[in-house]
Design a protein around this motif. Structure first.
Motif, PDB file in Angstrom:
ATOM      1  N   THR A   1     -18.625   4.194 -24.713  1.00 57.68           N
ATOM      2  CA  THR A   1     -18.631   2.746 -24.526  1.00 57.68           C
ATOM      3  C   THR A   1     -19.247   2.382 -23.181  1.00 57.68           C
ATOM      4  O   THR A   1     -20.030   1.433 -23.091  1.00 57.68           O
ATOM      5  CB  THR A   1     -17.194   2.190 -24.630  1.00 57.68           C
TER       6      THR A   1
ATOM      7  N   LYS B   1     -22.858   2.473 -23.433  1.00 59.24           N
ATOM      8  CA  LYS B   1     -23.337   1.681 -24.583  1.00 59.24           C
ATOM      9  C   LYS B   1     -24.021   2.564 -25.637  1.00 59.24           C
ATOM     10  O   LYS B   1     -25.056   2.207 -26.190  1.00 59.24           O
ATOM     11  CB  LYS B   1     -24.256   0.566 -24.114  1.00 59.24           C
TER      12      LYS B   1
ATOM     13  N   THR C   1     -24.515   4.565 -29.200  1.00 57.00           N
ATOM     14  CA  THR C   1     -24.211   4.455 -30.619  1.00 57.00           C
ATOM     15  C   THR C   1     -23.522   5.756 -31.007  1.00 57.00           C
ATOM     16  O   THR C   1     -24.008   6.835 -30.682  1.00 57.00           O
ATOM     17  CB  THR C   1     -25.502   4.296 -31.441  1.00 57.00           C
TER      18      THR C   1
ATOM     19  N   ARG D   1     -33.622   1.248 -25.002  1.00 56.78           N
ATOM     20  CA  ARG D   1     -32.879   0.138 -24.411  1.00 56.78           C
ATOM     21  C   ARG D   1     -33.293  -0.087 -22.984  1.00 56.78           C
ATOM     22  O   ARG D   1     -33.487   0.692 -22.205  1.00 56.78           O
ATOM     23  CB  ARG D   1     -31.382   0.407 -24.445  1.00 56.78           C
TER      24      ARG D   1
END
Length: 54
Positions: free
Chosen positions: A18, A21, A23, A54
């Protein structure tokens, strides 16, 4: 991530994922899922390669 990891806490794995970030995919496996679930691991890698940076 793996739900039956006894080396790294699955809760800690989720916290770290988390934080960056990431997946994730949670597998019912031990610390090293690749030998047990090679197709699921390969599918996740293939999906990651297609994802935009990202």
């Amino acid at each position: 991530m793996v739900s039956n990891d006894r080396l790294i806490s699955p809760v800690l794995e989720q916290v770290m994922a988390t934080k960056i970030k990431a997946t994730t995919l949670t597998l019912q496996a031990s610390h090293v899922p690749l030998p047990l679930l090679p197709q699921k691991a390969a599918d996740l890698i293939a999906e990651a390669v297609k994802a935009p940076a990202r």
